[in-house]
Design a protein around this motif. Structure first.
Motif, PDB file in Angstrom:
ATOM      1  N   GLY A   1     -19.987 -19.219 -57.673  1.00 42.87           N
ATOM      2  CA  GLY A   1     -21.458 -19.377 -58.070  1.00 42.87           C
ATOM      3  C   GLY A   1     -21.828 -19.509 -59.654  1.00 42.87           C
ATOM      4  O   GLY A   1     -22.321 -20.471 -60.163  1.00 42.87           O
ATOM      5  N   THR A   2     -20.757 -18.602 -60.217  1.00 42.44           N
ATOM      6  CA  THR A   2     -20.896 -18.861 -61.809  1.00 42.44           C
ATOM      7  C   THR A   2     -20.314 -19.861 -62.344  1.00 42.44           C
ATOM      8  O   THR A   2     -20.849 -20.566 -63.348  1.00 42.44           O
TER       9      THR A   2
ATOM     10  N   PRO B   1     -27.125 -13.052 -53.922  1.00 42.30           N
ATOM     11  CA  PRO B   1     -27.412 -13.874 -54.871  1.00 42.30           C
ATOM     12  C   PRO B   1     -27.377 -15.418 -54.538  1.00 42.30           C
ATOM     13  O   PRO B   1     -28.175 -16.137 -55.227  1.00 42.30           O
ATOM     14  N   ALA B   2     -26.689 -15.609 -53.768  1.00 40.08           N
ATOM     15  CA  ALA B   2     -26.597 -17.213 -53.117  1.00 40.08           C
ATOM     16  C   ALA B   2     -27.757 -17.528 -52.419  1.00 40.08           C
ATOM     17  O   ALA B   2     -28.450 -18.717 -52.650  1.00 40.08           O
TER      18      ALA B   2
ATOM     19  N   VAL C   1     -19.160 -14.545 -56.241  1.00 41.54           N
ATOM     20  CA  VAL C   1     -19.678 -14.647 -57.413  1.00 41.54           C
ATOM     21  C   VAL C   1     -19.101 -15.561 -58.384  1.00 41.54           C
ATOM     22  O   VAL C   1     -19.765 -16.098 -59.331  1.00 41.54           O
TER      23      VAL C   1
ATOM     24  N   TYR D   1     -14.533 -10.703 -55.864  1.00 34.94           N
ATOM     25  CA  TYR D   1     -15.805 -11.428 -56.625  1.00 34.94           C
ATOM     26  C   TYR D   1     -15.543 -13.052 -56.360  1.00 34.94           C
ATOM     27  O   TYR D   1     -16.014 -13.568 -57.153  1.00 34.94           O
TER      28      TYR D   1
ATOM     29  N   GLU E   1     -23.239  -9.103 -50.754  1.00 34.33           N
ATOM     30  CA  GLU E   1     -22.696 -10.090 -51.633  1.00 34.33           C
ATOM     31  C   GLU E   1     -23.149 -11.449 -51.793  1.00 34.33           C
ATOM     32  O   GLU E   1     -23.308 -12.046 -52.724  1.00 34.33           O
TER      33      GLU E   1
ATOM     34  N   PHE F   1     -25.716 -15.306 -60.443  1.00 34.34           N
ATOM     35  CA  PHE F   1     -24.288 -14.727 -59.712  1.00 34.34           C
ATOM     36  C   PHE F   1     -23.682 -13.981 -60.727  1.00 34.34           C
ATOM     37  O   PHE F   1     -22.918 -12.982 -60.413  1.00 34.34           O
ATOM     38  N   HIS F   2     -23.908 -14.105 -61.941  1.00 31.79           N
ATOM     39  CA  HIS F   2     -23.174 -13.434 -63.135  1.00 31.79           C
ATOM     40  C   HIS F   2     -23.788 -11.997 -62.991  1.00 31.79           C
ATOM     41  O   HIS F   2     -22.830 -10.989 -63.041  1.00 31.79           O
TER      42      HIS F   2
ATOM     43  N   TYR G   1     -30.594 -17.943 -54.973  1.00 34.42           N
ATOM     44  CA  TYR G   1     -30.343 -19.021 -55.620  1.00 34.42           C
ATOM     45  C   TYR G   1     -30.979 -20.350 -54.990  1.00 34.42           C
ATOM     46  O   TYR G   1     -31.661 -21.094 -55.456  1.00 34.42           O
TER      47      TYR G   1
END
Length: 345
Positions: free
Chosen positions: A266-267, A125-126, A263, A260, A122, A311-312, A129
């Protein structure tokens, strides 16, 4: 005041750190190409894998060819392109190949940081980023903190001359360099370079006629959109709608599944930054700072691409890919506005 010995030592340290390297005036453009192609590759790759049920290259043979391997080969191809050719032409190609390769590489970061090789880790994405934002922020900060010197501008013009001598320099680029040399005509070598560039033959297009025609149609369409007096308003509206749409999708999924959390955070962070950049852009537009306004909108689109969509995507691959398309379109429009309506600073 420090003693002369300390001043000399500090100068030597600065020279050592800079390695006497001449910076490219197009470095930010090439880095943007690299980052955009890398993020686009990640989103498209994950969407394709989701559509096809996450197949493994190698089938039942006991082999698993991870896409980090073709990613490494593409990065190698980008490096070889930069080594093997001279002039301005190889750099955009190397940036594109390297970006696609790096996207395939870092897409599997979850496998590298987990004991069970978890591709769906999970926080992945971070991690992506942080890498991409660090690249972009460092490049922007470095260029703003220390702009190119006049000597470096002359050196860049000499680099462009290589293509001119080979008959591969577009007239638009030649005129841009000539204007730069006119502004620094007193610098050593500037006038001689200007005379040489003024005499070079126009470029003969290396592309087949169909591809050249298609490229001209795409750039002409973007230029028409950019020339509209409503272009900035439309770009800002699309940025706001996309940011709010991504937030609505992720928040609805978070309510259905509380796993989530990262996520969603982040979004929401990406959405907040997008809205701030868009608001500043609209305010600068109303105050008459046209170029600065469009640059803020361009930052908003980059933030959406580098933060919000990354993140999306962890929550909804397909809507994130749609967002990717919108972001790329908005980046193209804002770049066209800056190119056609505002002279470089």
């Amino acid at each position: 005041m420090p003693p002369p010995t300390k001043i000399a030592a500090a100068q030597q340290v600065r020279q050592l750190l800079h390695l006497d390297l001449v910076r490219s005036e197009k470095a930010t453009v090439h880095l943007t190409t690299f980052v955009v192609s890398a993020v686009s590759t990640i989103l498209i790759t994950r969407a394709f894998l989701a559509l096809t049920g996450y197949p493994q290259i190698g089938g039942d043979t006991g082999l698993h060819i991870a896409h980090v391997l073709p990613g490494g080969l593409l990065m190698l191809a980008g490096l070889v392109t930069g080594f093997a050719f001279i002039g301005r032409g190889p750099r955009p190609v190397a940036a594109l190949l390297g970006g696609v390769g790096f996207g395939l590489f870092i897409d599997e970061v979850g496998k590298f940081v987990t004991a069970d090789n978890d591709y769906f880790f999970e926080p992945a994405p971070a991690i992506m980023y942080v890498v991409f934002v660090t690249l972009v922020v460092a490049a922007q900060a470095g260029r703003r903190r220390r702009p190119l010197s006049d000597q470096e501008k002359v050196a860049n013009a000499a680099h462009v001359l290589v293509d001119g001598l080979a008959g591969r320099l577009p007239d638009r680029r030649r005129q841009e360099v000539l204007r730069t040399l006119d502004a620094i005509s007193t610098v050593k070598g500037a006038q001689q370079l200007r005379d040489l560039l003024a005499d070079v033959e126009p470029r003969v297009s290396p592309l087949p006629q169909r591809f050249e025609l298609l490229w001209h149609r795409v750039t002409a369409a973007l230029a028409r959109v950019a020339s509209s007096r409503f272009a900035v308003t439309v770009v800002a509206t699309l940025l706001v709608l996309q940011a709010l749409g991504a937030t609505a999708v992720v928040v609805s999924l978070w309510r259905a599944n509380e796993s989530y959390v990262l996520v969603t955070a982040g979004t929401l962070t990406g959405t907040a930054v997008c809205l701030i950049c868009t608001t500043v852009g609209l305010w600068r537009w109303r105050t008459g700072a046209g170029r600065a306004a469009v640059e803020w909108l361009q930052r908003s689109a980059l933030t959406s691409l580098l933060v919000t969509q990354v993140f999306h995507f962890a929550a909804s691959q397909f809507t994130a890919v749609a967002g990717l398309g919108v972001d790329l379109l908005l980046l193209g429009v804002t770049s066209s506005i800056l190119r056609t309506r505002f002279a470089p600073p």
